[in-house]
Design a protein around this motif. Structure first.
Motif, mmCIF file in Angstrom:
data_model
loop_
_atom_site.group_PDB
_atom_site.id
_atom_site.type_symbol
_atom_site.label_atom_id
_atom_site.label_comp_id
_atom_site.label_asym_id
_atom_site.label_seq_id
_atom_site.Cartn_x
_atom_site.Cartn_y
_atom_site.Cartn_z
ATOM 1 N N THR A 378 0.842 -1.197 0.000
ATOM 2 C CA THR A 378 0.000 0.000 0.000
ATOM 3 C C THR A 378 0.877 1.248 0.000
ATOM 4 O OG1 THR A 378 -0.084 0.133 2.416
ATOM 5 C CG2 THR A 378 -1.747 -1.249 1.332
ATOM 6 N N PHE A 379 0.236 2.388 -0.273
ATOM 7 C CA PHE A 379 0.970 3.652 -0.276
ATOM 8 C C PHE A 379 1.608 3.919 1.088
ATOM 9 C CE2 PHE A 379 -2.125 4.353 -3.729
ATOM 10 C CZ PHE A 379 -1.247 4.700 -4.744
ATOM 11 N N ASP A 380 0.854 3.646 2.159
ATOM 12 C CA ASP A 380 1.378 3.912 3.499
ATOM 13 C C ASP A 380 2.513 2.954 3.845
ATOM 14 O OD1 ASP A 380 -0.363 6.003 3.905
ATOM 15 O OD2 ASP A 380 -1.908 4.752 4.819
ATOM 16 N N ALA A 381 2.346 1.672 3.511
ATOM 17 C CA ALA A 381 3.379 0.693 3.857
ATOM 18 C C ALA A 381 4.666 0.943 3.085
ATOM 19 C CB ALA A 381 2.867 -0.724 3.591
ATOM 20 N N LEU A 382 4.567 1.451 1.865
ATOM 21 C CA LEU A 382 5.757 1.681 1.041
ATOM 22 C C LEU A 382 6.751 2.600 1.751
ATOM 23 C CD1 LEU A 382 6.969 1.118 -1.843
ATOM 24 C CD2 LEU A 382 6.039 3.360 -2.479
ATOM 25 N N ARG A 383 6.216 3.566 2.515
ATOM 26 C CA ARG A 383 7.102 4.525 3.197
ATOM 27 C C ARG A 383 8.005 3.843 4.209
ATOM 28 N NH1 ARG A 383 2.400 7.584 4.482
ATOM 29 N NH2 ARG A 383 3.116 7.655 6.642
ATOM 30 N N GLY A 384 7.585 2.673 4.696
ATOM 31 C CA GLY A 384 8.374 1.978 5.709
ATOM 32 C C GLY A 384 9.422 1.040 5.151
ATOM 33 N N PHE A 385 9.501 0.909 3.841
ATOM 34 C CA PHE A 385 10.477 0.010 3.230
ATOM 35 C C PHE A 385 11.676 0.806 2.703
ATOM 36 C CE2 PHE A 385 6.501 -2.512 1.997
ATOM 37 C CZ PHE A 385 6.504 -3.201 3.211
ATOM 38 N N PRO A 386 12.874 0.237 2.797
ATOM 39 C CA PRO A 386 14.042 0.950 2.255
ATOM 40 C C PRO A 386 13.941 1.063 0.741
ATOM 41 C CG PRO A 386 14.617 -1.302 2.869
ATOM 42 C CD PRO A 386 13.233 -1.061 3.393
#
Length: 717
Positions: A378-386
């Motif tokens: 998701t858009f939100d989860a992407l921010r947490g990945f390197p």
């Protein structure tokens, strides 16, 4: 020379025979479809020609044809002229040989044009003998699936290659023939045998004999029962209609299927190879072009109208890259469609898919990094990945990409960072621009900053034609009407209701409070006397009588709660809202679709209008007009999309004299702007900024206008 050559030729002959068998089996299956299709098309054409008056023949001849005597003789329609033919027309007093011949020629010209536009529709609720026979014949090809198409392509290639070689190698079949062939003949025969050995060996290593054998079994399988075929048609109607278009050669206009791209861009895309070995689904022509566009142009926006299969096109591009040896891919999408993406990838391709969502998403991300496949997040989860290292993943797909049109938003920044490090990026959105051309430019900037600079505001001022030409290297859009001839009718009805006295009271209070959102839902504040709710009950009751499924959309959860109480039925599902986990959203849609007959699904329009496929519904009710026209377009497209088999009725509930009237009038301009710049249309009538109305400004303007009006009229609408 000798036994090994004879064995090689024998193996080649068996393989060639199997290939020719598949070609023949497929041809017979296609001929069975044509035999069922021809009388349907002829009948439709005859009905069309029966409705065209004789006077229309003058248009074909630019008014040169004199038809007075023909009409006085009782000929009223073009079909009657065709049935009569030139001989009978010449029997009419005053009609000479030349006039008769020209009249029939003009009628045939119209008939040819009519036949080119015939669209076959299968009414699954009332199938007749002819359409049932067509579905049964098509079922054989649909069941054989894309593997049969792959086998057919291999069979044709083998037959073309081995046929001439086998003729040339004939002397190898016996020592005597080889001796009498002479030295040049022996050399040619032995060379052909060696080539046959190479061709058959490669085919066996590629598993072609097994592919051909399975295709023959599938194509020779007996026809399904009528009931089984019709049930399968309802589940997979898009595949049936795709075959009808292909076999009848009624494909969409090539320019429309290619998004009216400039010649040099279209030519480059056509030249792009598309490998289907990792794919489990056949593509329509325009879909194959879309996948090729993603591959050839590398960093693109696919803005096809909702329902045309952007997901399938993206999966086809990923499958091609996987077949070429690429290992890692990433899909970013709203949470509500994450499950749909994983399902589609699993069912439509051979690619490994991993959902990168939920509390264990970091572990899932590490697994995806190590094992590859398609990561879906998701858009939100992407921010947490390197962010990825350069060149990996091989393609980044961003679904509902208009979510990242604001360049300053955190999700936009995360997508931009990933996009900068990926060689290929596909932004998918049916609504690439809602308010300003500048918003569309922000999507282009994610892909090609240099190109974005060249399509500044001056491009918008130059009009929609200049805009589309400027963005052609990155932007592809096709509309339903251009490429889906079989799509059932879409009927829009604005249901204007006179507010009740209690509706008026609730509305006046909301206006005096300056509460725009309360104004929009005031019509449902008193359910027992709500004019809109009464009309909604009537529409649902009519749908129930016909066994039709209904979706009810509203922006507001409290409105949906009122609707649920008013319907008070076990067949009501939802509400489907943004607060529900993605799995529960998809479960609700599945349960709704699984009901036999009438059912109602309640959905917040922003949650239910994005990504989910709700083709089970054929009645759509929108409880209030939306601030953004594209939100309504998206919601309707959830039901009216490729795969829908029934006409779709859309009812928008509107109250006279207040906020609904003002919104409909003001937002007409926003819809026109979208049509001019995101769809194909004539040159824009004005610049984008001249018609832009932001959401906040629109709300403020309506509240102030309504406060002034109610103050001037003493409170009445």
């Amino acid at each position: 020379m000798g036994r090994s050559d004879r064995e090689a030729v024998a193996r080649g002959r068996r393989l060639c025979g199997a290939a020719q068998g598949v070609v023949g089996d497929h041809a017979r299956a296609v001929e069975a479809v044509r035999a069922a299709l021809t009388p349907i098309c002829e009948g439709l054409a005859e009905r069309e020609l029966d409705a065209i008056p004789v006077a229309r023949l003058k248009e074909v001849t630019e008014g040169r044809l004199r038809l007075g005597e023909v009409e006085r003789a009782g000929f009223r329609t073009v079909r009657q002229v065709l049935d009569a033919g030139p001989y009978r027309l010449r029997q009419i007093p005053g009609v000479g040989q030349q006039t008769a011949a020209q009249t029939v020629a003009a009628a045939r010209q119209i008939a040819d044009a009519v036949r080119e536009t015939i669209a076959v529709h299968v009414d699954v609720d009332r199938p007749d003998a002819q359409t049932t026979a067509l579905v049964v014949a098509l079922h054989v090809l649909v069941e054989a699936g894309p593997e049969a198409r792959r086998a057919l392509d291999a069979a044709r290639a083998l037959s073309d290659r081995l046929g001439p070689l086998l003729d040339e190698a004939r002397p190898v079949s016996s020592r005597l023939r080889l001796l009498v062939a002479g030295k040049p003949g022996r050399k040619r025969a032995l060379g052909a045998a060696a080539e046959i050995r190479a061709v058959t060996g490669q085919a066996e290593r590629d598993g072609v004999p097994e592919l051909l054998a399975q295709a023959s079994v599938d194509l020779l399988r007996g026809p399904a029962t009528e009931i089984a075929a019709l049930v399968d048609f309802e589940l997979r109607s898009a595949e049936y209609y795709s075959l009808i278009a292909e076999i009848s050669d009624r494909r969409p206009d090539p320019a429309a299927a290619e998004g009216f791209l400039p010649g040099e861009v279209a030519e480059r895309v056509r030249g792009q190879r598309l490998d289907d070995t990792q794919r489990r689904v056949s593509l329509r022509g325009y879909q194959a072009f879309g996948a090729r566009f993603m591959l050839a142009q590398r960093r693109v926006i696919v803005g096809d109208e909702m329902g045309l299969g952007k997901t399938i096109q993206a999966i086809a591009a990923l499958a091609h890259l996987a077949a070429e040896g690429q290992s890692h891919f990433m899909v970013v999408c709203p949470a509500g469609v994450l499950i749909n993406w994983t399902r589609e990838i699993e069912s439509r391709s051979r690619l490994r898919v991993t959902a990168l969502h939920g509390p264990e998403r970091q572990e899932a991300f590490a697994d995806w990094q190590g094992r590859g496949g398609v990561g879906v997040t998701t858009f939100d989860a992407l921010r947490g990945f390197p962010p990825p290292r350069g060149g990996e993943p091989a393609m980044l797909v961003v679904d509902e990409a208009h979510y990242v049109k604001n360049p300053k938003a955190r999700r936009s920044l995360a997508v931009r960072e990933w996009a900068e490090r990926c060689e290929r990026v596909a932004l998918l959105t049916g609504t690439p621009m809602e308010n300003r051309v500048a918003e569309f430019r922000s999507l282009v900037e994610i892909l090609r900053p240099g190109l974005a600079d060249t399509i500044g505001d001056h491009t918008g001022v130059a009009g929609s034609e200049a805009f589309r030409k400027a963005v052609a290297p990155v932007y592809l859009r096709r509309n339903q009407l251009d490429v889906l001839a079989e799509l059932p009718a879409l009927q829009h009805t604005d249901e204007w209701e006179e507010p009740s006295a209690r509706d008026e009271d609730a509305y006046r209070k909301a206006v005096l409070d300056g509460n725009f959102m309360a104004m929009r839902r005031a019509a449902y504040a008193h359910p027992e006397e709500s004019a809109k709710l009464n009309r909604l009950r009537e529409i649902v009751a009519e749908a129930a009588e016909g066994g039709l499924k209904v979706i009810v959309f509203s922006t507001f959860r409290d409105v949906l709660a009122v609707v649920r109480d008013a319907l008070a039925s076990d067949a009501v599902f939802g509400p489907l809202s943004g607060n529900l986990p993605p799995a529960r959203r998809q479960q609700l849609v599945d349960e709704f679709a699984a009901v036999s007959g009438h059912a109602v699904l309640l959905a917040q329009i922003e949650a239910g209008g994005v990504g989910l496929n709700i083709q089970a519904a054929s009645v759509v009710i929108i409880c209030e007009p939306q601030v953004k026209p594209t939100v309504e377009h998206q919601a309707v497209a959830r039901a009216h999309r490729m795969g829908q088999v029934r006409p779709v009725q859309v009812h928008r509930l509107l109250a006279t004299g207040g906020v609904d009237e003002r919104m409909v009038r003001l937002l007409a301009n926003k819809s026109r702007l979208f049509d001019a710049y995101a769809r194909r249309s004539a040159v824009a009538e004005s610049t984008p900024d001249a018609v832009d109305v932001s959401d906040v400004a629109l709300a403020r303007r309506i509240v102030e206008d309504e406060q002034a009006r109610l103050s001037a009229t003493g409170g009445s609408r």
